[in-house]
Design a protein around this motif. Structure first.
Motif, PDB file in Angstrom:
ATOM      1  N   ASP A 307       0.866  -1.176   0.000  1.00  0.00           N
ATOM      2  CA  ASP A 307       0.000   0.000   0.000  1.00  0.00           C
ATOM      3  C   ASP A 307       0.904   1.228   0.000  1.00  0.00           C
ATOM      4  N   LEU A 308       0.889   1.967  -1.097  1.00  0.00           N
ATOM      5  CA  LEU A 308       1.802   3.099  -1.236  1.00  0.00           C
ATOM      6  C   LEU A 308       1.525   4.202  -0.224  1.00  0.00           C
ATOM      7  N   LEU A 309       0.332   4.192   0.382  1.00  0.00           N
ATOM      8  CA  LEU A 309       0.001   5.215   1.374  1.00  0.00           C
ATOM      9  C   LEU A 309       0.343   4.778   2.795  1.00  0.00           C
ATOM     10  N   ALA A 310       0.718   3.505   2.955  1.00  0.00           N
ATOM     11  CA  ALA A 310       1.033   2.985   4.285  1.00  0.00           C
ATOM     12  C   ALA A 310       2.428   3.426   4.720  1.00  0.00           C
ATOM     13  N   LEU A 312       6.057   3.033   5.718  1.00  0.00           N
ATOM     14  CA  LEU A 312       7.086   2.036   5.435  1.00  0.00           C
ATOM     15  C   LEU A 312       7.653   1.442   6.719  1.00  0.00           C
ATOM     16  N   LEU A 313       7.829   2.265   7.752  1.00  0.00           N
ATOM     17  CA  LEU A 313       8.447   1.802   8.989  1.00  0.00           C
ATOM     18  C   LEU A 313       7.586   0.788   9.736  1.00  0.00           C
ATOM     19  N   GLN A 314       6.326   0.644   9.358  1.00  0.00           N
ATOM     20  CA  GLN A 314       5.443  -0.302  10.024  1.00  0.00           C
ATOM     21  C   GLN A 314       5.326  -1.629   9.273  1.00  0.00           C
ATOM     22  N   GLN A 315       5.986  -1.740   8.120  1.00  0.00           N
ATOM     23  CA  GLN A 315       5.931  -2.989   7.374  1.00  0.00           C
ATOM     24  C   GLN A 315       6.692  -4.093   8.107  1.00  0.00           C
ATOM     25  N   PRO A 316       6.162  -5.318   8.120  1.00  0.00           N
ATOM     26  CA  PRO A 316       6.808  -6.411   8.864  1.00  0.00           C
ATOM     27  C   PRO A 316       8.199  -6.743   8.336  1.00  0.00           C
ATOM     28  N   TRP A 317       9.050  -7.222   9.275  1.00  0.00           N
ATOM     29  CA  TRP A 317      10.321  -7.820   8.900  1.00  0.00           C
ATOM     30  C   TRP A 317      10.060  -9.275   8.485  1.00  0.00           C
ATOM     31  N   LEU A 318      10.770  -9.742   7.476  1.00  0.00           N
ATOM     32  CA  LEU A 318      10.520 -11.084   6.950  1.00  0.00           C
ATOM     33  C   LEU A 318      11.800 -11.905   6.914  1.00  0.00           C
ATOM     34  N   GLU A 319      11.706 -13.135   7.431  1.00  0.00           N
ATOM     35  CA  GLU A 319      12.765 -14.131   7.293  1.00  0.00           C
ATOM     36  C   GLU A 319      12.224 -15.280   6.453  1.00  0.00           C
ATOM     37  N   VAL A 320      13.002 -15.708   5.454  1.00  0.00           N
ATOM     38  CA  VAL A 320      12.601 -16.803   4.573  1.00  0.00           C
ATOM     39  C   VAL A 320      13.577 -17.957   4.762  1.00  0.00           C
ATOM     40  N   ARG A 321      13.039 -19.144   5.052  1.00  0.00           N
ATOM     41  CA  ARG A 321      13.854 -20.338   5.257  1.00  0.00           C
ATOM     42  C   ARG A 321      13.466 -21.372   4.198  1.00  0.00           C
ATOM     43  N   VAL A 322      14.448 -21.817   3.420  1.00  0.00           N
ATOM     44  CA  VAL A 322      14.197 -22.687   2.277  1.00  0.00           C
ATOM     45  C   VAL A 322      14.935 -24.003   2.448  1.00  0.00           C
ATOM     46  N   ARG A 323      14.243 -25.115   2.157  1.00  0.00           N
ATOM     47  CA  ARG A 323      14.878 -26.433   2.117  1.00  0.00           C
ATOM     48  C   ARG A 323      15.230 -26.751   0.665  1.00  0.00           C
ATOM     49  N   LEU A 324      16.491 -27.096   0.437  1.00  0.00           N
ATOM     50  CA  LEU A 324      16.971 -27.370  -0.913  1.00  0.00           C
ATOM     51  C   LEU A 324      17.623 -28.743  -0.985  1.00  0.00           C
ATOM     52  N   ASP A 325      17.483 -29.377  -2.153  1.00  0.00           N
ATOM     53  CA  ASP A 325      18.189 -30.632  -2.425  1.00  0.00           C
ATOM     54  C   ASP A 325      19.560 -30.370  -3.023  1.00  0.00           C
ATOM     55  N   GLU A 326      19.700 -29.234  -3.686  1.00  0.00           N
ATOM     56  CA  GLU A 326      20.970 -28.859  -4.319  1.00  0.00           C
ATOM     57  C   GLU A 326      21.049 -27.339  -4.348  1.00  0.00           C
ATOM     58  N   LEU A 339       8.694 -11.239  -4.064  1.00  0.00           N
ATOM     59  CA  LEU A 339       8.331 -10.233  -3.067  1.00  0.00           C
ATOM     60  C   LEU A 339       8.113  -8.845  -3.661  1.00  0.00           C
ATOM     61  N   GLN A 340       8.217  -8.713  -4.948  1.00  0.00           N
ATOM     62  CA  GLN A 340       7.977  -7.421  -5.579  1.00  0.00           C
ATOM     63  C   GLN A 340       6.561  -6.952  -5.267  1.00  0.00           C
ATOM     64  N   ASN A 341       6.458  -5.700  -4.805  1.00  0.00           N
ATOM     65  CA  ASN A 341       5.161  -5.082  -4.478  1.00  0.00           C
ATOM     66  C   ASN A 341       4.465  -5.761  -3.294  1.00  0.00           C
ATOM     67  N   LYS A 342       5.232  -6.459  -2.464  1.00  0.00           N
ATOM     68  CA  LYS A 342       4.675  -7.042  -1.248  1.00  0.00           C
ATOM     69  C   LYS A 342       5.009  -6.136  -0.051  1.00  0.00           C
ATOM     70  N   ALA A 343       4.074  -6.076   0.877  1.00  0.00           N
ATOM     71  CA  ALA A 343       4.207  -5.160   2.018  1.00  0.00           C
ATOM     72  C   ALA A 343       5.017  -5.797   3.142  1.00  0.00           C
ATOM     73  N   VAL A 344       6.270  -6.151   2.843  1.00  0.00           N
ATOM     74  CA  VAL A 344       7.186  -6.713   3.835  1.00  0.00           C
ATOM     75  C   VAL A 344       8.583  -6.195   3.551  1.00  0.00           C
ATOM     76  N   ARG A 345       9.456  -6.341   4.558  1.00  0.00           N
ATOM     77  CA  ARG A 345      10.871  -5.987   4.386  1.00  0.00           C
ATOM     78  C   ARG A 345      11.707  -7.230   4.646  1.00  0.00           C
ATOM     79  N   LEU A 346      12.304  -7.769   3.588  1.00  0.00           N
ATOM     80  CA  LEU A 346      13.111  -8.981   3.684  1.00  0.00           C
ATOM     81  C   LEU A 346      14.425  -8.663   4.391  1.00  0.00           C
ATOM     82  N   VAL A 347      14.732  -9.432   5.464  1.00  0.00           N
ATOM     83  CA  VAL A 347      15.978  -9.211   6.189  1.00  0.00           C
ATOM     84  C   VAL A 347      16.885 -10.427   6.175  1.00  0.00           C
ATOM     85  N   ARG A 348      16.342 -11.621   5.857  1.00  0.00           N
ATOM     86  CA  ARG A 348      17.203 -12.807   5.902  1.00  0.00           C
ATOM     87  C   ARG A 348      16.639 -13.921   5.050  1.00  0.00           C
TER      88      ARG A 348
END
Length: 412
Positions: A307-310, A312-326, A339-348
């Motif tokens: 939401d462009l009117l929201a 920015l400092l209130q957007q959630p921090w996001l951690e993504v954990r992925v299981r990989l075979d290779e 995550l393009q145009n998603k209301a989160v801030r990726l940190v890890r």
């Protein structure tokens, strides 16, 4: 007498490199409102006021502006603040003379008189009630470093040194107080049986003396306000010995903690009640995974749109954990695209491999490295070099060395 028990503010903390000043500002504004509405007699801050021994200027400004604002809105409020293991004791005490004019006591270390007797006068603080009468005494016990409680005339045993400090301070308090006056201890320590957040709590281990016994605080102590463990909890189930916990989650491992402060009431010398005041979360922490990459991408697609009117400092921090075979060379690109145009801030982004235990997988070893504590790494290096487990004395020596390094470099 009524107390607010808080701890582990960790002002100046960053989350994987991202500044969290907005969240701390929101907490301090909320706390000011609670002080104004509830009118406690005392505010206790049980250590780890700052996140590092050399906190940013902005973090120091936050603390001292809060103290001034609290005093201006409630001139009779007494504030007691002690240093934790993340703090520099000398930095905490540096403005102590000025802060006493604001009814704020800042204690960062213990000291001894020439005859080996604890300087208990500076650690024993009167607590006036709303009418100005002394309703109790505060026993201030900042984080006790080995150099402060061992050495010449004091002996070399760390646990014995800690016990000596407690015994002398409690004896001084019992001699000072009058009938009906409560004894309140404030301490920054790891008590036996406490539940630890491994992602964000620096280990206090010194040899085998990591956790302290609750017996250090006898029944004469009406309430013990503890700091260090970020999860709110009672020690050994005792209502009077409590960790308030941190006011905001300091890692993704603490997402589900009930962040709060404690509203403590005493009737004379006796604990009457302890109630929780939940701290509103200014910024959410979100964790997706651990899941296979396809499922992670599907979950990310379900996140709310920006939401462009929201704010920015209130957007959630996001951690993504992925299981990989290779290995996936474009893993970050795939996640950032999702995550393009998603209301989160990726940190890890954390990757876990099916063959992680395979010692020949160099990348998997690198991924594991960031999850190991200094003690884990030292233990592995010792095992590789000598083919045996570390003995207690070597581990104790390493712990003392590590504490010295952490005091000089808070990022260690």
């Amino acid at each position: 007498m009524r107390l607010f028990h808080t701890s582990d503010w960790h002002l100046g903390q960053t989350l994987h490199g991202q500044e969290r000043d907005h969240e701390h500002a929101c907490f301090l504004q909320w706390l000011l409102r609670q002080l104004k509405e509830q009118r406690p007699d005392v505010l206790l801050i049980a250590g780890d006021v700052f996140d590092t021994v050399n906190p940013p200027v902005k973090a120091q400004e936050r603390l001292y502006n809060f103290i001034v604002d609290a005093h201006e809105q409630q001139p009779q409020l007494t504030i007691v603040m002690i240093a934790g293991n993340h703090d520099s004791g000398s930095r905490i005490e540096l403005p102590a003379t000025l802060m006493r004019r604001l009814r704020t006591h800042a204690l960062g270390r213990v000291s001894w008189l020439d005859d080996g007797v604890l300087d208990s006068e500076r650690l024993l603080l009167p607590l006036p009630d709303a009418n100005g009468a002394i309703a109790g005494w505060c026993l201030a016990l900042p984080f006790l470093r080995p150099a402060e409680v061992t050495g010449q005339h004091l002996g070399d045993d760390y646990l014995q040194g800690i016990g000596r400090v407690h015994d002398m301070l409690i004896a001084a308090a019992q001699a000072r107080r009058q009938p009906g006056q409560a004894l309140i201890a404030i301490s920054h320590a790891h008590m036996a049986g406490g539940s630890v957040s491994l992602d964000s709590e620096r280990n206090l281990i010194v040899g085998s003396a990591e956790a302290l016994p609750a017996s250090l605080f006898g029944s004469d102590i009406g309430y013990v306000a503890l700091g260090h463990l970020h999860k709110p909890q009672r020690v050994n189930g005792e209502e009077r010995i409590r960790y308030s916990g941190s006011p905001l989650p300091l890692s993704f491992a603490e997402i589900d903690y009930p962040h709060q402060i404690l509203d403590v009431r005493l009737d004379g010398e006796t604990l009457a009640s302890v109630e929780t005041l939940r701290v509103p979360r200014a910024v959410e922490l979100l964790r997706v995974g651990p899941l296979p990459l396809a499922e992670v991408l599907a979950r990310l697609a379900e996140l709310p749109e920006l939401d462009l009117l929201a704010e920015l400092l209130q957007q959630p921090w996001l951690e993504v954990r992925v299981r990989l075979d290779e290995p996936q060379p474009d893993l970050r690109q795939q996640i950032e695209l999702a995550l393009q145009n998603k209301a989160v801030r990726l940190v890890r982004i954390a990757a876990e491999y099916a063959g992680k235990a395979d010692a020949s997988d160099a990348e998997s070893q690198l991924l594991e490295l960031g999850q190991l504590s200094p003690f884990d790494l030292f233990g592995r290096a010792w095992q590789d070099a000598y083919g045996s487990e570390i003995d207690a004395q070597v581990l104790s020596d390493f712990a003392l060395l590590l504490q010295d390094v952490q005091m000089e470099d808070p990022t260690a």
